[in-house]
Scaffold this motif. Structure first.
Motif, mmCIF file in Angstrom:
data_model
loop_
_atom_site.group_PDB
_atom_site.id
_atom_site.type_symbol
_atom_site.label_atom_id
_atom_site.label_comp_id
_atom_site.label_asym_id
_atom_site.label_seq_id
_atom_site.Cartn_x
_atom_site.Cartn_y
_atom_site.Cartn_z
ATOM 1 N N ILE A 131 28.228 41.619 38.880
ATOM 2 C CA ILE A 131 28.476 40.190 38.736
ATOM 3 C C ILE A 131 27.602 39.433 39.743
ATOM 4 C CG2 ILE A 131 30.421 39.924 40.362
ATOM 5 C CD1 ILE A 131 30.296 38.463 36.862
ATOM 6 N N MET A 174 27.695 26.515 39.857
ATOM 7 C CA MET A 174 28.775 27.504 39.779
ATOM 8 C C MET A 174 28.223 28.906 39.995
ATOM 9 S SD MET A 174 30.444 29.895 37.785
ATOM 10 C CE MET A 174 29.873 29.719 36.115
ATOM 11 N N LEU A 178 29.005 31.453 42.966
ATOM 12 C CA LEU A 178 29.543 32.774 42.620
ATOM 13 C C LEU A 178 28.710 33.871 43.288
ATOM 14 C CD1 LEU A 178 31.918 33.390 40.786
ATOM 15 C CD2 LEU A 178 30.312 33.903 38.958
ATOM 16 N N TYR A 287 26.330 32.656 27.999
ATOM 17 C CA TYR A 287 27.459 31.839 28.478
ATOM 18 C C TYR A 287 26.948 30.483 28.938
ATOM 19 C CZ TYR A 287 30.594 30.047 32.044
ATOM 20 O OH TYR A 287 31.352 29.227 32.815
ATOM 21 N N TYR B 20 35.451 40.151 40.966
ATOM 22 C CA TYR B 20 35.522 40.005 39.500
ATOM 23 C C TYR B 20 36.534 38.938 39.125
ATOM 24 C CZ TYR B 20 32.386 43.744 38.314
ATOM 25 O OH TYR B 20 31.259 44.493 38.151
ATOM 26 N N LEU B 22 37.414 36.424 40.890
ATOM 27 C CA LEU B 22 36.851 35.112 41.220
ATOM 28 C C LEU B 22 35.868 34.683 40.141
ATOM 29 C CD1 LEU B 22 37.227 33.466 43.907
ATOM 30 C CD2 LEU B 22 34.788 33.932 44.195
ATOM 31 N N ALA B 23 35.048 35.615 39.680
ATOM 32 C CA ALA B 23 34.064 35.272 38.635
ATOM 33 C C ALA B 23 34.796 34.805 37.389
ATOM 34 C CB ALA B 23 33.210 36.491 38.322
ATOM 35 N N ALA B 26 36.166 31.347 37.961
ATOM 36 C CA ALA B 26 35.106 30.325 37.973
ATOM 37 C C ALA B 26 34.632 30.036 36.557
ATOM 38 C CB ALA B 26 33.947 30.813 38.827
ATOM 39 N N MET B 27 34.378 31.100 35.795
ATOM 40 C CA MET B 27 33.807 30.878 34.459
ATOM 41 C C MET B 27 34.826 30.251 33.533
ATOM 42 S SD MET B 27 31.258 33.957 33.672
ATOM 43 C CE MET B 27 29.950 34.415 34.750
#
Lengths: 316, 50
Positions: A131, A174, A178, A287, B20, B22-23, B26-27
């Motif tokens: 990620i 964002m 992240l 996305y 993960y 947090l991701a 956020a998304m």
């Protein structure tokens, strides 16, 4: 298939041979002028020949630039640059990108978390990579796109392009946020600290501040036109920061490891890990397209309050 | 494939699953915000044009 394409393009060029030949003719003139003007010294000519040919070819191809968009202008594809016309197209595309993104996320996570082997050094902790790296890439990529769209919007006074820049900014912010947070979550077990003022982390932090600056600057100014221009200035000034981030690992001997994927040689990680990372990157890409297009539709509606086409948009 | 080992992630569970989660937050948060914004705008449009 390739041969058919080449033949088609050649016939097209032959039909408008005046353009093609004039470009070729210009190239020949420029290249032959140089020996005449500089003199017969073969040693010198041999040393400058390659660069000269390349520059002459590039300049010659500039000649046909005018005709490049003539075709599009005639058949009306350029009309989609107007917000009103682009709105229905955008809103139709969004569901496709959204579903594709979710599917790829699921596949990417499955491969990343289940199929990819343990890392000999970091054990399971490295899985944050799936990620962290895509988020970092997207953060940088979206900033470049934002700067380009803002630049085009400013240079050609194209409202839709500036709207695209403002829609991109929030998703880019964002992703950068992240990448910073997942980076520090990864740093704690491996580097022992949440944050270190390392070349890459600091420049990525600057990127985040640039994003926040862009968003707050745009929201601070009421008149959309001025907000777009101000945002474009900030975006274009900040674009130098992206290569700095990218190359920071090579320029300074930083704590952050080097680029895992180099276009030049074999990547330094195992195949399933690489596959998972690329799938996750594709998923993040789709996305962001879906989210940015949705936000673009919102900005179009907000900014086109007085334009008459909106009632018709409701029926679509 | 024992799940307890999988979820423990060699003791790094907090860091891996934390990032993960947090991701995900956020998304999904961003998506919900944008979709909600589009819905309200569409509703305003309908009231505006009635």
């Amino acid at each position: 298939m390739f041969r058919w394409l080449v033949r088609r393009d050649l016939t097209l060029a032959w039909r408008r041979r005046a353009d093609a030949l004039s470009t070729l003719f210009f190239f020949v003139i420029v290249v032959s002028l140089f020996p005449l003007s500089i003199g017969p010294d073969t040693q010198l000519l041999r040393s400058i020949a390659s660069g000269l040919v390349w520059v002459a070819a590039l300049l010659a191809s500039m000649l046909s630039l005018g005709r490049l968009f003539a075709g599009d202008y005639v058949d009306g594809t350029l009309e989609y640059a107007s917000p009103g016309k682009f709105y229905p197209v955008a809103s139709k595309m969004i569901p496709w990108f959204a579903t594709a993104a979710t599917i790829l996320f699921i596949i990417g996570l499955y491969v990343g978390l289940f199929l990819a082997p343990r890392d000999f050094q970091q054990g399971e902790a490295y899985r944050v990579l799936f990620i962290h790296v895509p988020a970092a890439w997207m953060g940088m990529l979206l900033y470049i796109l934002m700067a380009i769209y803002a630049g085009i919007g400013w240079a050609f006074n194209a409202r839709l392009s500036s709207m695209m820049a403002s829609s991109l900014s929030i998703t880019g912010a964002m992703f950068t946020f992240l990448s910073l947070v997942t980076g520090s979550m990864w740093g704690k077990p491996t580097w022992g600290t949440w944050w270190v003022w390392d070349a890459r982390t600091t420049s990525t932090l600057i990127l985040l501040f640039l994003y926040i600056g862009f968003v707050s600057l745009q929201s601070a100014i009421d008149d959309p036109g001025r907000a777009d221009r101000a945002g474009a200035v900030l975006a274009l000034v900040g674009v130098i920061n992206v290569p700095i981030i990218y190359f920071s690992v090579q320029w300074w001997n930083t704590l952050h490891q080097g680029a895992t994927i180099r276009l030049v040689d074999k990547p330094t990680i195992a195949a399933p890990m690489l596959a998972a990372m690329l799938i996750m990157l594709a998923a993040c890409w789709l996305y962001s397209i879906a989210v940015v297009l949705t936000r673009l539709c919102c900005t179009i509606i907000e900014r086109e309050r007085d334009v008459g086409w909106r009632e018709e948009a409701l029926t679509r | 494939m024992n799940w307890s080992k999988f979820f423990s992630m060699d003791g790094y569970a907090f860091y891996v699953w934390g990032s993960y989660a947090l991701a995900l937050v956020a998304m999904c948060g961003e998506v919900l915000l944008v979709v909600r914004r589009k819905k309200t705008l569409k509703r305003q449009l309908q009231n505006f044009s009635k």
